[in-house]
Design a protein around this motif. Structure first.
Motif, PDB file in Angstrom:
ATOM      1  N   ALA A 209       3.417   2.717   6.677  1.00 37.73           N
ATOM      2  CA  ALA A 209       3.734   1.784   7.863  1.00 37.73           C
ATOM      3  C   ALA A 209       4.370   0.617   7.234  1.00 37.73           C
ATOM      4  N   ASN A 210       3.717  -0.146   6.179  1.00 37.46           N
ATOM      5  CA  ASN A 210       4.459  -1.229   5.647  1.00 37.46           C
ATOM      6  C   ASN A 210       5.981  -0.916   5.253  1.00 37.46           C
ATOM      7  N   ASN A 211       6.089   0.333   4.547  1.00 37.04           N
ATOM      8  CA  ASN A 211       7.580   0.505   4.443  1.00 37.04           C
ATOM      9  C   ASN A 211       8.506   0.637   5.329  1.00 37.04           C
ATOM     10  N   ARG A 212       8.023   1.200   6.608  1.00 32.68           N
ATOM     11  CA  ARG A 212       8.831   1.132   7.750  1.00 32.68           C
ATOM     12  C   ARG A 212       9.047  -0.304   8.246  1.00 32.68           C
ATOM     13  N   LEU A 213       8.627  -1.026   7.897  1.00 34.23           N
ATOM     14  CA  LEU A 213       9.016  -2.576   8.336  1.00 34.23           C
ATOM     15  C   LEU A 213      10.021  -3.184   7.399  1.00 34.23           C
ATOM     16  N   ILE A 214       9.892  -2.722   5.898  1.00 34.05           N
ATOM     17  CA  ILE A 214      10.657  -3.266   5.043  1.00 34.05           C
ATOM     18  C   ILE A 214      12.096  -2.534   5.387  1.00 34.05           C
ATOM     19  N   GLU A 215      12.190  -1.531   5.843  1.00 33.88           N
ATOM     20  CA  GLU A 215      13.388  -0.891   6.206  1.00 33.88           C
ATOM     21  C   GLU A 215      13.953  -1.863   7.157  1.00 33.88           C
ATOM     22  N   PHE A 216      13.210  -1.996   8.242  1.00 35.29           N
ATOM     23  CA  PHE A 216      13.539  -2.935   9.332  1.00 35.29           C
ATOM     24  C   PHE A 216      14.183  -4.484   8.770  1.00 35.29           C
ATOM     25  N   LEU A 217      13.423  -5.026   7.852  1.00 33.91           N
ATOM     26  CA  LEU A 217      13.552  -6.346   7.411  1.00 33.91           C
ATOM     27  C   LEU A 217      14.801  -6.508   6.427  1.00 33.91           C
ATOM     28  N   GLY A 218      14.641  -5.483   5.392  1.00 36.68           N
ATOM     29  CA  GLY A 218      15.290  -6.032   3.983  1.00 36.68           C
ATOM     30  C   GLY A 218      14.311  -6.836   3.409  1.00 36.68           C
ATOM     31  N   GLN A 219      14.523  -6.797   2.060  1.00 39.26           N
ATOM     32  CA  GLN A 219      13.782  -7.668   1.320  1.00 39.26           C
ATOM     33  C   GLN A 219      14.294  -8.928   1.343  1.00 39.26           C
ATOM     34  N   ASP A 220      15.777  -9.294   1.361  1.00 38.01           N
ATOM     35  CA  ASP A 220      16.132 -10.589   1.339  1.00 38.01           C
ATOM     36  C   ASP A 220      15.755 -11.349   2.493  1.00 38.01           C
ATOM     37  N   ASP A 221      15.611 -10.849   3.506  1.00 39.92           N
ATOM     38  CA  ASP A 221      15.491 -11.656   4.963  1.00 39.92           C
ATOM     39  C   ASP A 221      13.930 -11.795   4.827  1.00 39.92           C
ATOM     40  N   LEU A 222      13.166 -10.774   4.391  1.00 30.98           N
ATOM     41  CA  LEU A 222      11.745 -11.184   4.410  1.00 30.98           C
ATOM     42  C   LEU A 222      11.240 -12.406   3.619  1.00 30.98           C
ATOM     43  N   ASN A 223      11.808 -12.289   2.307  1.00 31.75           N
ATOM     44  CA  ASN A 223      11.726 -13.556   1.331  1.00 31.75           C
ATOM     45  C   ASN A 223      12.232 -14.911   1.903  1.00 31.75           C
TER      46      ASN A 223
ATOM     47  N   PHE B 110       6.304  -0.930  16.278  1.00 27.59           N
ATOM     48  CA  PHE B 110       6.240  -2.012  15.380  1.00 27.59           C
ATOM     49  C   PHE B 110       4.696  -2.443  15.442  1.00 27.59           C
ATOM     50  N   ALA B 111       4.103  -2.510  16.689  1.00 25.37           N
ATOM     51  CA  ALA B 111       2.864  -2.636  16.916  1.00 25.37           C
ATOM     52  C   ALA B 111       1.985  -1.973  16.087  1.00 25.37           C
ATOM     53  N   LYS B 112       2.116  -0.688  16.167  1.00 23.46           N
ATOM     54  CA  LYS B 112       1.183   0.595  15.693  1.00 23.46           C
ATOM     55  C   LYS B 112       1.313   0.307  14.297  1.00 23.46           C
ATOM     56  N   ALA B 113       2.631   0.064  13.632  1.00 27.89           N
ATOM     57  CA  ALA B 113       2.623   0.018  12.049  1.00 27.89           C
ATOM     58  C   ALA B 113       1.764  -1.485  11.680  1.00 27.89           C
ATOM     59  N   ILE B 114       2.015  -2.383  12.324  1.00 25.54           N
ATOM     60  CA  ILE B 114       1.153  -3.475  11.854  1.00 25.54           C
ATOM     61  C   ILE B 114      -0.159  -3.306  12.071  1.00 25.54           C
ATOM     62  N   SER B 115      -0.747  -2.747  12.981  1.00 30.04           N
ATOM     63  CA  SER B 115      -2.178  -2.398  13.074  1.00 30.04           C
ATOM     64  C   SER B 115      -2.810  -1.528  11.927  1.00 30.04           C
ATOM     65  N   GLU B 116      -1.766  -0.397  11.724  1.00 27.98           N
ATOM     66  CA  GLU B 116      -2.123   0.525  10.533  1.00 27.98           C
ATOM     67  C   GLU B 116      -2.263  -0.267   9.001  1.00 27.98           C
ATOM     68  N   ILE B 117      -1.414  -1.639   9.027  1.00 23.61           N
ATOM     69  CA  ILE B 117      -1.386  -2.203   7.811  1.00 23.61           C
ATOM     70  C   ILE B 117      -2.553  -2.987   7.479  1.00 23.61           C
ATOM     71  N   PHE B 118      -3.249  -3.518   8.581  1.00 26.04           N
ATOM     72  CA  PHE B 118      -4.326  -4.277   8.653  1.00 26.04           C
ATOM     73  C   PHE B 118      -5.643  -3.453   8.388  1.00 26.04           C
ATOM     74  N   ALA B 119      -5.678  -2.470   9.296  1.00 22.47           N
ATOM     75  CA  ALA B 119      -7.002  -1.637   9.470  1.00 22.47           C
ATOM     76  C   ALA B 119      -7.396  -0.863   8.298  1.00 22.47           C
TER      77      ALA B 119
END
Length: 377
Positions: free
Chosen positions: A134-148, A119-128
């Motif tokens: 990397a972002n899409n992998r986090l969406i799979e973890f969260l789901g759109q409803d939970d994120l919003n 998760f840390a590596k994905a977040i670093s790649e998102i900002f760098a």
């Protein structure tokens, strides 16, 4: 392609002196005689410009914000592009705090995806480098409803993250399972999350341009963004303030991040690509830093830190940034979006990013930096 300007130093600005007295520093910056500013201001309708500039003042132990807006209106739609990755990163860190067996450094991969990450590596790649996968992998973890829901619960609204970025079937409402490593040899499979289907947004300027390409065919009608992500300026500004200055908000509006998580997030937001091992020729310092330096390939000064998230797609450039000069004790926030699509055709990859968009945002940042440099606190 129009050549990029070289940024020689923080005190060399294209703005000319004026006898007009401005009470609004943003109005003053936009009245600059720099051609980088005037060519946008002379054609405002085409550029759909929205800007919020936030002054930051401190008295005793308190933080005070003063917002100055130009054409900011959540009812006037713009495509947020990769700025939508910012809430994904924050929501991921908060969710990790609620699962005892997981941390930022937990290894995982998405079912059907051969890339193992953390998760840390994905977040670093998102900002760098604004990595879409990397972002899409986090969406799979969260789901759109939970994120919003997490954003709205903290007062970051309106917002509607509905789809992944640059992915086939990106608007699927069901997430893919994650294979998560609990240790070196033990893995668990997460359950798919079923989300609410997106409803068409009913906003002004939701249809843009005169034509667009779809499957290499020209469609002679406006491009419809009604099922796309929605993350307006005021919401971007609200999220950034809560991350940079959580102490300025009541507890219920602060994200539940540990000290380690927040420090990691802040580090990721300002770290330049080369420091993470990316090729500096391809990923130069200002690759994802539009304000002040976006029209230059030159190295950024070490005493300037920009904590931000940019987005660029469909001819729209957006930046959500906290700018800090540790040498001169300056800090301020800018959120801005600009449309640079002179032929009014979408999906043709013929946009005016380098010719108009990046130079405008860079000069806007310099104009406001100059004002902050002179401002009495």
């Amino acid at each position: 392609m129009w050549g990029r300007f070289i940024f020689f130093g923080l005190m060399l600005f294209a703005a000319s002196c004026s006898s007009v007295n401005y009470t609004d520093p943003l109005e003053k910056a936009l009245s600059s005689e720099s051609p980088l500013i005037t060519r946008v201001m002379d054609n405002l309708k085409a550029h759909e410009l929205q800007i919020r500039y936030t002054q930051i003042d401190r008295r005793n132990d308190s933080i005070f914000f003063t917002d100055f807006d130009f054409q900011v209106n959540p009812d006037n739609y713009f495509y947020p592009a990769s700025t939508a990755k910012f809430p994904s990163a924050v929501a991921t860190l908060e969710k990790l705090n609620e699962i005892d067996s997981l941390s930022m450094h937990t290894r995982f991969y998405v079912e059907g995806d051969a890339v193992e990450t953390t998760f840390a590596k994905a977040i670093s790649e998102i900002f760098a480098v604004s990595d879409n996968a990397a972002n899409n992998r986090l969406i799979e973890f969260l789901g759109q409803d939970d994120l919003n829901k997490r954003m709205r619960n903290r007062g970051v609204q309106p917002i509607r993250i509905a789809h992944r970025l640059s992915a086939p079937n990106g608007d699927d409402v069901t997430t893919k399972p994650l294979i998560v490593y609990l240790n070196d040899s033990t893995t668990v499979l997460s359950k798919p999350i079923i989300n609410t289907p997106a409803k068409p947004l009913k906003l002004r300027r939701i249809k843009k341009g005169k034509a667009y390409y779809e499957d290499d065919l020209l469609q002679k009608e406006p491009f419809n963004f009604s099922l796309k992500n929605y993350f307006p300026i005021q919401s971007q500004n609200a999220l950034l303030k809560r991350i940079i200055f959580p102490e300025a908000f009541p507890k219920e509006q602060r994200f539940n991040l540990s000290v380690e998580q927040r420090n990691f997030l802040l580090e990721a937001m300002h770290t330049l690509p080369a420091k993470l091992g990316y090729d500096p020729e391809e990923y130069y310092d200002s690759y994802v830093k539009f304000f002040m330096f976006g029209d230059s390939y030159d190295p950024m000064p070490e005493h300037i830190k920009i904590y931000n998230k940019v987005g660029y797609a469909y001819g729209t450039l957006t930046d959500c940034a906290y700018i800090q000069d540790t040498k001169n004790n300056i800090d301020f926030i800018i959120n801005a979006t600009i449309l640079v699509n002179s032929n009014e055709i979408f999906n043709d990859d013929d946009y005016n990013y380098d010719e108009v968009g990046s130079p405008f945002l860079a000069q806007l940042g310099r104009e406001l930096y100059e004002y902050e440099f002179k401002r009495k606190r």
